[in-house]
Design a protein around this motif. Sequence first.
Motif, PDB file in Angstrom:
ATOM      1  N   THR A   1       1.892 -80.853  29.155  1.00  0.00           N
ATOM      2  CA  THR A   1       0.889 -80.495  30.148  1.00  0.00           C
ATOM      3  C   THR A   1      -0.165 -81.581  30.264  1.00  0.00           C
ATOM      4  N   LEU A   2      -0.578 -82.089  29.108  1.00  0.00           N
ATOM      5  CA  LEU A   2      -1.586 -83.150  29.107  1.00  0.00           C
ATOM      6  C   LEU A   2      -1.090 -84.353  29.896  1.00  0.00           C
ATOM      7  N   THR A   3       0.184 -84.707  29.683  1.00  0.00           N
ATOM      8  CA  THR A   3       0.765 -85.835  30.405  1.00  0.00           C
ATOM      9  C   THR A   3       0.728 -85.578  31.905  1.00  0.00           C
ATOM     10  N   GLY A   4       1.195 -84.390  32.285  1.00  0.00           N
ATOM     11  CA  GLY A   4       1.226 -84.067  33.701  1.00  0.00           C
ATOM     12  C   GLY A   4      -0.161 -84.105  34.323  1.00  0.00           C
ATOM     13  N   LEU A   5      -1.125 -83.525  33.615  1.00  0.00           N
ATOM     14  CA  LEU A   5      -2.478 -83.464  34.179  1.00  0.00           C
ATOM     15  C   LEU A   5      -3.106 -84.847  34.264  1.00  0.00           C
ATOM     16  N   ALA A   6      -2.857 -85.670  33.253  1.00  0.00           N
ATOM     17  CA  ALA A   6      -3.429 -87.024  33.301  1.00  0.00           C
ATOM     18  C   ALA A   6      -2.833 -87.797  34.465  1.00  0.00           C
ATOM     19  N   ALA A   7      -1.520 -87.641  34.663  1.00  0.00           N
ATOM     20  CA  ALA A   7      -0.886 -88.332  35.788  1.00  0.00           C
ATOM     21  C   ALA A   7      -1.486 -87.851  37.103  1.00  0.00           C
ATOM     22  N   ARG A   8      -1.691 -86.539  37.196  1.00  0.00           N
ATOM     23  CA  ARG A   8      -2.259 -85.992  38.421  1.00  0.00           C
ATOM     24  C   ARG A   8      -3.684 -86.481  38.624  1.00  0.00           C
ATOM     25  N   GLU A   9      -4.459 -86.477  37.538  1.00  0.00           N
ATOM     26  CA  GLU A   9      -5.853 -86.887  37.668  1.00  0.00           C
ATOM     27  C   GLU A   9      -5.931 -88.321  38.165  1.00  0.00           C
ATOM     28  N   PHE A  10      -5.094 -89.185  37.574  1.00  0.00           N
ATOM     29  CA  PHE A  10      -5.151 -90.575  38.019  1.00  0.00           C
ATOM     30  C   PHE A  10      -4.641 -90.714  39.441  1.00  0.00           C
ATOM     31  N   ALA A  11      -3.598 -89.945  39.761  1.00  0.00           N
ATOM     32  CA  ALA A  11      -3.095 -89.998  41.133  1.00  0.00           C
ATOM     33  C   ALA A  11      -4.197 -89.591  42.111  1.00  0.00           C
ATOM     34  N   GLU A  12      -5.003 -88.589  41.710  1.00  0.00           N
ATOM     35  CA  GLU A  12      -6.109 -88.180  42.580  1.00  0.00           C
ATOM     36  C   GLU A  12      -7.108 -89.313  42.747  1.00  0.00           C
TER      37      GLU A  12
END
Lengths: 423, 542, 371
Positions: C98-109
């Motif tokens: 989950t942390l990986t997914g959220l970090a990827a999303r945050e950076f994508a944002e």
Amino acid sequence: MRTEAFRGLRRVIPCLLFILPLVTGCWDRLEIEQRATVLGLAIDTESAVAEEAPRDVGKSPSIDATTSSGMDVPYGGTLFRLTAQIAVPGRIPLGPGEGGGGGGGSRPQEAVWVLHSAGTTVNDALQQLQQQVADKLFLGHLRILVVSEAFARARGMQVLTDFLVRHPEVRRTVWVVVSRGRAADLMQTAPPLERVPTLYLMSTLDHAKQMGKLSNDFFGMFASKVVAPGRDPVLPYVEVMQRDNINLTGLAFFQGDQMVGTTARPFDISTYMLLTGVRPGGYTMMVQVPGQADTVMWQAYRRKQRVDVTFANGRPHLSVQLHIDGNVTEKSSDRVNLDDAAVIRRIDEAVAAKTRANIEAVLERTRELGTDPVGFGEYVRAKHRRYWDRAVKSKDRWRDLYPDIPVDVRVTVTTHRLGMKGR
Amino acid sequence: MTVWNRWFGRGPERSSRPPTPSDILQQKTDAKVSGRLDKDVRFLQDLFGRNDDFVIRTLQMFDSRPACLLYFSNLVNRDVINEHILKPLMGAERPRRGLRDARGMKQFLAKRVIYYGEVHYEHRLAKVAEALLRGETILLVEGLDEALHLATRNVVERAVEQPETEQVIRGGRDGFTELLATNVTLLRYRLQTPNFRVQMLTIGRATKTKVGVCYVEGVANDTLVQEVLDRLQAVDVDGVIDAGTLEQFIEDNHWSPFPQIQNTERPDKCVATLLEGRVVILTDGTPFALIVPAVFTQFYQTLDDYTERPLMASLIRMVRIVALIFSLVFPSLYVSVIAFNPELIPTKFAVAVAGGRAGVPFPAVVEVLVMEVTMEVLREATLRLPQQVGGALSIVGVLVVGQAAVAAGFASPITVVVVALTTIGSFATPAYNAAVALRILRFVLTVLAGIWGLYGVMLGLIAITHHMLSLRSFGVPYLSPIVPGDWQGLKDSWLRAPLWWMPRRPRHLFPQDPTRLAPDTQGVILQRPSHPLDPVRPRRRR
Amino acid sequence: MEAPRFQTVTFLEATATVISTIIGVGVLALPRIAAEAGNSGAPLVTLLGIVLSTVGLVLVTALGMRFPRQSPVEYSERIIGRWPARGVSLLLVAFFATLTGLAAREFAEVVVTSVLPRTPVEVTAIAMLALTAWCCRANLTTFAYAHLFYLPFVLAPGLVIVALSLKNAALLNLLPVVGNHPDAGAIAAGALTVSALFQGSFVVAMVIPGMRRPRRAMAASLVGICVAGGLYLAIVIATVGVFGAAATAEFLWPTLELAKTTLLPGEVLERLDAAFLMVWVTAVFTTLYSTYALTARALRDLFRLGDHSLWVTFLLPYVFLIALVPPDIVRLYQVIEWVGRFGLWITIGYPCLLWLVCLLGGARGDEPHAN
């Protein structure tokens, strides 16, 4: 053997299949020449436009009451008028001196294109502007934003600040200035020194900053100071002189994001910088040598500032200590004997006295306007937390308190050099 | 597999073609020299008789005994055969004591008659045939069940010349030639230690190419040498045309754009790498030697880096690294800035660039790609053309095409500048194969830049560097000595430290003897130098 | 193939792994989180967060050194028994995925908001995740090499921004040190949130079994968190010093604003923000790389099945879906905060428990394998 060799390829193929759909779209590719590079924006109140309207050559598209966002009744009441200066690609040649010898040959207006629109918010006005321009408006090179005094007093900067901070393209180092007259006039000046008027305006401000004639109050500073609890922002205040020339007239004082007044004269910029502790100084002042009718010109080159807060009967008491180092740059008559250390000392005292008077005048003006551009409140907040948390709490309350807080000013001055002349 | 074969008619059809000479040899691997001249000669005649340059010279030795000399006339030195073999054989007197047995005869021929250095005996006919193909002369004597091989090979040899692909300002002017023997000579001449070993292998069923594995015993790691030999011996192919084909059989990662084996034409470079603990593979028939293992830093280093003084060498090396990085990322950065983030460049310049691009009908990506491809075509054309024409073409190509492209509104002047700088940058990389690798990746990066701008470039760069980090050459990490970090090795990576400051061999090669500089030498060098001719303190006797 | 585990990771590589794993996309929002919690006391909040996560990291490292050749999944089974440990390990896997997914999303944002506004956020996120997954197939040696190699690119942008912006910073903005209207609850909550940004440091548990000398793991962890924490602290100080606490709390990504306000001397590049963001891709990549690799390896150890690169492939859709769950940026940050706080139980609480059981039960790693 065969499977061994093709394992690499087998790995690559899914990757390729995976990448392929991503490659199909170049969503954000927009060539530099397909962008309408906005170099400067000017904002005026609609009333200013209305009275100027007959003088405009083209039909102003915005006088009709509807806005581009489709709101019939604009919120916030008034429409404002936006003037944009857009760079015309191709008019500014690549490389130096390609356009031939005659500098007067190409009129600067040709390099930029000045457009108008109206709206109730900046986005609204920009959207309407976009209707008139084929290429996408690009704000990445927005260097200067001029707001007319009328607008800054009537509407405040809120609508602007929010837009500028929120928009990802806009740079924080953009200069926001307040103009005395119509802001749109600044977009139409044609200085002969530079092909692009906005860039000239920008370098005027940048160079003033470098020479110590203007504090570093670019937009980013303004945005921080607006929300800082113990201080109010300022912005450079300019006016158009003849037609091709702008003059840095002083500073505009704000209460929050609402403009409330200006400095009395250009020299007050220097006083403001002195109070806020900007080290390099550039202004020259004329002082009368005590006991004589003659004057000398005296230029500061370095300044030191220290603000202390003390408490008497539970009330804060501000004391400002200043030290100025400077040089004598001119004397009005031979009767002034600069060879004499005593004379120099008297000049020092005169400079100190005059500076103190200037400071008192500026502070008096800020008290009248109910604004704290120096940020005395920040000193109280930072150094006397308990008092602030108990008695002040908010920015509004500080503004109420500020005019009644006594400020002690002590100035010391040292003259160091006399230039190339010995006496 | 079978279904495939049935459908596509690729059955293992054994047609009844007449047996080829090699078929015959394979069937009769253990046919022996019989001692009956006519039978042995007929065997060889059957094998090679259809070649016009196959010579069978019958003669009578010592007046009576029939003998036969066989050779390929184009492969041998005919003068030697006439002067030193035929003449003594035919002119020799019959020895006083009769030659009763074959053994006595053999001894007599070798010891008293033939004036020739290398003589071998062979009793298998298959080997005799192979020797003939190598260019040796075969002497068959009636009654002798062994054939005499005389190494009379004479191959046209090129003189030792300056290496074409690796020019240096300061350094030896000799380069390898095609002949393995000459190349070993060049190495032995520079490396006169008894520890220098050349291990010979023969690879290639048809070409029988000689491959020499050279290393310095006591320096090169044993396991490395063994691995090289193992990998080479595993290669069973009909022909090894060049060292380059051999390279592809023994490298670690076949799909990587990066070369994992270095090649060189320079004996001095080979000697330097041998002394570092590397292994050099010489291949007969090519002037290129392979150096294993190779790490990335080697591909931007040249001999000049070591022959010049450290300060200058370091500066020049840094220039080369800048050029290398330039040739990789410059076009993609240009595309991203122009098409995605024009706010990064100064306002005045941005406006001017927009003006320069105003007439160009294509997006910057397409423009750059087209210009890059054009440049590659020009480069390739210049490479293949005769030298006299090549120079003219490159000037025409670069100046005229570039100028015309701008004038025609096909490309913007800045694109031309970018592409030209990139190409020049890629020429500054000394190793051709590494430069090509970066050129390929440059195209990939440019396309990525066209999709995602700087974000794409960055993703591409991460992928490239990560690939390089995972790459190994004979187990040595490709980016050593930078990663894994090795302080000794770092002295010779971005910069080139003074030689006395690098007393150790590269640690990533695990050399058996890690020190190359005696400790007291370093001490002597760092001592205050004496000033024999100092004018301030004149000596008594001048 | 990691079947024979090579012990190649050096002290320097382990340190670099800790540093570049910690420094990630979180730093962009960090000054806002800290300033919201403690206004001008933001550096204090950050410092408290660093101290808290140091405690967790020390525990994890100590456990790892006690079982120097085993992964956390393996030794936890030895300490608290197979099935409870497996349950928590599954939770750990889910958390890091989950942390990986959220970090990827945050950076994508961040990327979509600031430089690629019209590119779909899914594309930006999947590009990053695909790259990470592709790289994750490498073995632990390459993993450690990568962290060492990228370290300069991870540290440089932050250091440059801090160094260049210090001339604009005012000490006054950083006073009072505890903040105006200090509120212990808010400061503690802020510290927890800040501490959640350091959770990547758990990766050290994965690195220790591959270390040449596991005894130096503690030094590596401490140096790593000091460097990373020092940089974070410096960034918070610089941001609050330049903008003041009130303005810092107003920006979504104050560190990016700092890059926007900073000018390079010589004005080669007129703006640093896009360039800064792009170099920052490396920092985000190293973080994703670590958490992704950690997840895949933990799965492999948990199911004792196959090669970790198998799990890398299986994980990708799951991680990508997690990245797409939060519908908007406000809820994204809410989810990040919840997940981060929850994760503290796993990265600090769980090691604490294991350590206590260890002390009481005396389980050690140097005895032969239990099963």
